[in-house]
Design an enzyme around this catalytic site. Structure first.
Site, PDB file in Angstrom:
ATOM      1  NE  ARG A 151     -12.735  -0.887   6.840  1.00  0.00           N
ATOM      2  CZ  ARG A 151     -12.494  -2.082   6.316  1.00  0.00           C
ATOM      3  NH1 ARG A 151     -13.027  -3.170   6.858  1.00  0.00           N
ATOM      4  NH2 ARG A 151     -11.722  -2.190   5.242  1.00  0.00           N
TER       5      ARG A 151
ATOM      6  CD1 TRP B 200      -5.813  -0.608   9.752  1.00  0.00           C
ATOM      7  CD2 TRP B 200      -5.099   1.296   8.845  1.00  0.00           C
ATOM      8  NE1 TRP B 200      -4.733  -0.905   8.961  1.00  0.00           N
ATOM      9  CE2 TRP B 200      -4.267   0.240   8.398  1.00  0.00           C
ATOM     10  CE3 TRP B 200      -4.831   2.586   8.398  1.00  0.00           C
ATOM     11  CZ2 TRP B 200      -3.192   0.442   7.532  1.00  0.00           C
ATOM     12  CZ3 TRP B 200      -3.770   2.791   7.534  1.00  0.00           C
ATOM     13  CH2 TRP B 200      -2.957   1.735   7.116  1.00  0.00           C
TER      14      TRP B 200
ATOM     15  CD  GLN C  55      -9.213  -1.655  -0.249  1.00  0.00           C
ATOM     16  OE1 GLN C  55      -9.689  -2.423  -1.079  1.00  0.00           O
ATOM     17  NE2 GLN C  55      -8.698  -2.076   0.890  1.00  0.00           N
ATOM     18  CG  ASP C  56      -6.334   1.843   1.169  1.00  0.00           C
ATOM     19  OD1 ASP C  56      -7.418   1.914   1.774  1.00  0.00           O
ATOM     20  OD2 ASP C  56      -5.458   1.007   1.445  1.00  0.00           O
TER      21      ASP C  56
ATOM     22  CB  THR D 209      -0.929   0.013   1.222  1.00  0.00           C
ATOM     23  OG1 THR D 209      -1.761  -1.147   1.201  1.00  0.00           O
ATOM     24  CG2 THR D 209      -1.807   1.250   1.240  1.00  0.00           C
TER      25      THR D 209
ATOM     26  CD  GLN E 111      -5.086  -3.215   0.492  1.00  0.00           C
ATOM     27  OE1 GLN E 111      -5.308  -3.923  -0.487  1.00  0.00           O
ATOM     28  NE2 GLN E 111      -4.737  -3.702   1.680  1.00  0.00           N
TER      29      GLN E 111
END
Length: 520
Positions: free
Chosen positions: A427, A429, A338-339, A286, A316
């Protein structure tokens, strides 16, 4: 002669008394740290001639020095490891770790030498982010067994670091009473932006040191070429401006720690676009997947789009990773799935920006404020969207994501079918994840529960998720989660997360033309 002997004896008694008092005082102070036994082991080494008034600072320096020493030892050890023979994925994660450990030594050294303890808390928090990211890389590439060989992971480094955060934080109020601190905001912009740089932000056509243009009308055709030239042209750390003309630049760009006070300016969102497609599914970490990665302190970008086109099925895939302290993004767009936006570490400010994504698409462990921004939720590859995933892993980190006076809505691909997907504000991490939405417009795509669990219910009492005076179809808090860590915030609580307070700003004068909200 007798008088001399008596004087020496008296001095020795005084020294011993100070040593005993200091040791007792420090052992008492250690009770407030997460690991008091490790903390107390430092007390006998304290300089017996330190005055009691200096003890909080002397002890703080002692704790940071012990942490720095362990980081240096770990860096030396890991630099001699032969990881490449254990397979390419492990080698990629090892490369990330080497960079992160080098940065950790730098940040710990800065913190130790700084008299501005609030700055030091930021840099210590960055070391926590580095440590967690090193671990994540091996886990993402299914090479976690190698972690047992890393002293950075297996010795007491994390405990020393956690204690250093606690000790430095306890010393900060004393420091503020002496007139220290840093005004980060002035004239509607952070105070680290000089008057000349304010003009750059506000000018319709900033004067550039180098021009990048795909059509050949500039100094260079690629951003990477311009960065290489800038490194040779610059002397000192004076602001250096690179103007990137309209066009699509398919490049992966890294702005290293040595590239301080760099500015990118483009021709506008969706006009100047930097794009890439690195992602975890295809073998990147990532951390390394970012289309643009920024580590150089004082970075500014305006009027540009940063994009990762890997798509919703690739996992990611970062558009921008920023670990640059005192950085600003103005009128920029970040596009991914995502990310998308990795607010990696240190202090960051986003104004009038657009962020697109699906899962955890604003994430990281910076002290980041997004103000007057548009957050667009895209159609996901699965059934669920989560806007944020803040990764604060120590209760004494001064990090979090504050989203203020912004708008959360469905992107064009999700809007016709948004009822078929669940979208959450965030959420956790990490166990002390901290995120707030304040005076935002939250459209009806937000699930009534608001927030989503990760893997552990233990995090639900240690995290801090807050909402304050939001509006729109998804803003009602009556059916929100009933976690201990969720808060419908009071005005007093919300004020802690404003730009003025969360980024340690304390002084304001009339705005200069860029709209800015110092408080709520």
């Amino acid at each position: 002669m007798d008088k001399l002997v008596l004087s020496l004896v008296s001095l020795l008694c005084l020294v011993l008394a100070v040593r005993v008092v200091n040791s007792v005082d420090m052992i008492s102070a250690c009770k407030h740290t997460p690991y008091p036994d490790i903390c107390a082991s430092l007390a006998p080494n304290t300089n017996p001639l330190s005055s009691l008034d200096e003890t909080p600072f002397g002890f703080r320096n002692l704790a940071l020095q012990a942490t720095l020493t362990r980081a240096e030892q770990a860096q030396r050890f890991v630099s001699t490891m032969e990881v490449s023979s254990q397979g390419n994925p492990a080698s990629l994660a090892w490369t990330d770790c080497m960079e992160l450990m080098e940065d950790s030594v730098i940040q710990l050294s800065r913190a130790l030498s700084s008299k501005k303890l609030e700055d030091a808390q930021t840099w210590l928090s960055a070391v926590v982010a580095n440590h967690e990211t090193c671990r994540n890389g091996f886990m993402e590439l299914n090479s976690s067994s190698i972690l047992s060989s890393f002293p950075f992971m297996t010795d007491n480094f994390t405990k020393f670091l956690s204690n250093s955060l606690a000790i430095n934080k306890d010393a900060a109020p004393v420091y503020r009473q002496t007139g220290g601190g840093r005004k980060l905001l002035s004239e509607g912009l952070p105070e680290w932006v000089s008057p000349t740089e304010r003009k750059l932000l506000q000018s319709s056509a900033p004067k550039a040191d180098l021009v990048v243009a795909k059509d050949g009308s500039g100094n260079y055709k690629t951003i990477a070429e311009a960065l290489a030239a800038a490194a040779k042209m610059r002397s000192g750390t004076k602001r250096f401006v690179i103007y990137v003309k309209s066009g699509v630049y398919k490049e992966n760009i890294e702005i290293t720690k040595s590239m301080k006070n760099l500015m990118f300016t483009g021709d506008g969102i969706d006009s100047t676009i930097v794009t890439g497609s690195r992602n975890v599914k295809d073998g990147s970490t990532t951390f390394r997947s970012a289309t643009v990665a920024v580590s150089g302190e004082g970075f500014i970008a305006r009027d540009m789009t940063f994009e990762n086109t890997a798509g919703p099925q690739k996992g990611q895939a970062v558009a921008l990773r920023c670990g640059a302290d005192l950085s600003i993004f103005y009128r920029c767009s970040f596009k991914g799935y995502q990310d998308t936006l990795y607010v990696y570490s240190q202090r960051q400010f986003y104004r009038d920006c657009d962020v697109y994504g699906t899962v955890d698409f604003i994430f990281g462990d910076a002290a980041a404020v997004l103000q007057n921004c548009n957050i667009y939720v895209r159609k996901p590859g699965g059934s669920t969207n989560t806007i944020t995933a803040q990764s604060r892993s120590d209760p004494n980190e001064n990090t979090g994501i504050s989203i203020h006076s912004s708008r959360v809505t469905a992107a064009s691909d999700l809007k016709p079918v948004q009822g078929s997907y669940k979208t959450y504000l965030g959420r956790p991490w990490r166990p002390y994840s901290r995120t707030v939405f304040m005076k935002c417009t939250l459209d009806s795509l937000i699930n009534p529960a608001g927030w989503l669990e990760w893997n552990s219910k233990d995090d639900l009492s240690t995290l801090y998720y807050g909402e304050y005076m939001n509006s729109g179809g998804g803003a009602a808090t009556g059916k929100r989660v009933n976690w201990p860590g969720f808060h419908v915030m009071s005005t007093t609580d919300a004020t802690k997360f404003t730009v003025d307070n969360f980024l340690s700003g304390s002084s304001w004068i009339k705005s200069t033309g860029i709209p800015f909200i110092p408080g709520l």
